[in-house]
Scaffold this active site. Structure first.
Site, PDB file in Angstrom:
ATOM      1  N   LEU A 112       0.858  -1.179   0.000  1.00 30.82           N
ATOM      2  CA  LEU A 112       0.000   0.000   0.000  1.00 30.82           C
ATOM      3  C   LEU A 112       0.895   1.230   0.000  1.00 30.82           C
ATOM      4  O   LEU A 112       1.934   1.252   0.652  1.00 30.82           O
ATOM      5  CB  LEU A 112      -0.880   0.037   1.253  1.00 30.82           C
ATOM      6  CG  LEU A 112      -1.955  -1.030   1.385  1.00 30.82           C
ATOM      7  CD1 LEU A 112      -2.627  -0.924   2.748  1.00 30.82           C
ATOM      8  CD2 LEU A 112      -2.977  -0.875   0.287  1.00 30.82           C
ATOM      9  N   ASP A 113       0.503   2.243  -0.719  1.00 37.92           N
ATOM     10  CA  ASP A 113       1.237   3.495  -0.757  1.00 37.92           C
ATOM     11  C   ASP A 113       1.442   3.992   0.673  1.00 37.92           C
ATOM     12  O   ASP A 113       0.529   3.918   1.492  1.00 37.92           O
ATOM     13  CB  ASP A 113       0.412   4.514  -1.562  1.00 37.92           C
ATOM     14  CG  ASP A 113       1.161   5.793  -1.793  1.00 37.92           C
ATOM     15  OD1 ASP A 113       1.309   6.568  -0.813  1.00 37.92           O
ATOM     16  OD2 ASP A 113       1.594   6.028  -2.920  1.00 37.92           O
ATOM     17  N   PRO A 114       2.637   4.497   1.008  1.00 41.56           N
ATOM     18  CA  PRO A 114       2.875   4.988   2.378  1.00 41.56           C
ATOM     19  C   PRO A 114       1.893   6.080   2.815  1.00 41.56           C
ATOM     20  O   PRO A 114       1.617   6.225   3.996  1.00 41.56           O
ATOM     21  CB  PRO A 114       4.304   5.530   2.326  1.00 41.56           C
ATOM     22  CG  PRO A 114       4.952   4.793   1.220  1.00 41.56           C
ATOM     23  CD  PRO A 114       3.864   4.547   0.208  1.00 41.56           C
TER      24      PRO A 114
END
Length: 79
Positions: free
Chosen positions: A49-51
């Site tokens: 998942l994108d940070p």
């Protein structure tokens, strides 16, 4: 049955869990925190998942990691 060298019964057992990854940390950082909390080495996740995103991170343990490639073949959706 005796466990192979460097592997414990806890690392061999498998399963999966969905965890909430908060925004501001990487998926790997969330996994590292879970590994320390559970004292497990054999953990993997089914997609980064994108940070900057928060959301569900599916974590697989032990033998369940064999299914990782099948679970990662789907697409992710961000809202």
């Amino acid at each position: 049955m005796k466990d192979p060298p460097g592997r414990s019964a806890a690392d061999s057992a498998g399963g999966g869990v969905a965890v909430w990854k908060p925004a501001g940390i990487t998926s790997r950082a969330a996994l590292n925190t879970l590994q320390r909390s559970l004292a497990r080495r054999a953990l993997g996740h089914t997609g980064t998942l994108d940070p900057l995103a928060s959301g569900i991170l599916v974590v697989l343990a032990g033998e369940a990691r064999k299914f990782q490639r099948f679970l990662m073949s789907g697409s992710k959706t961000y809202r």
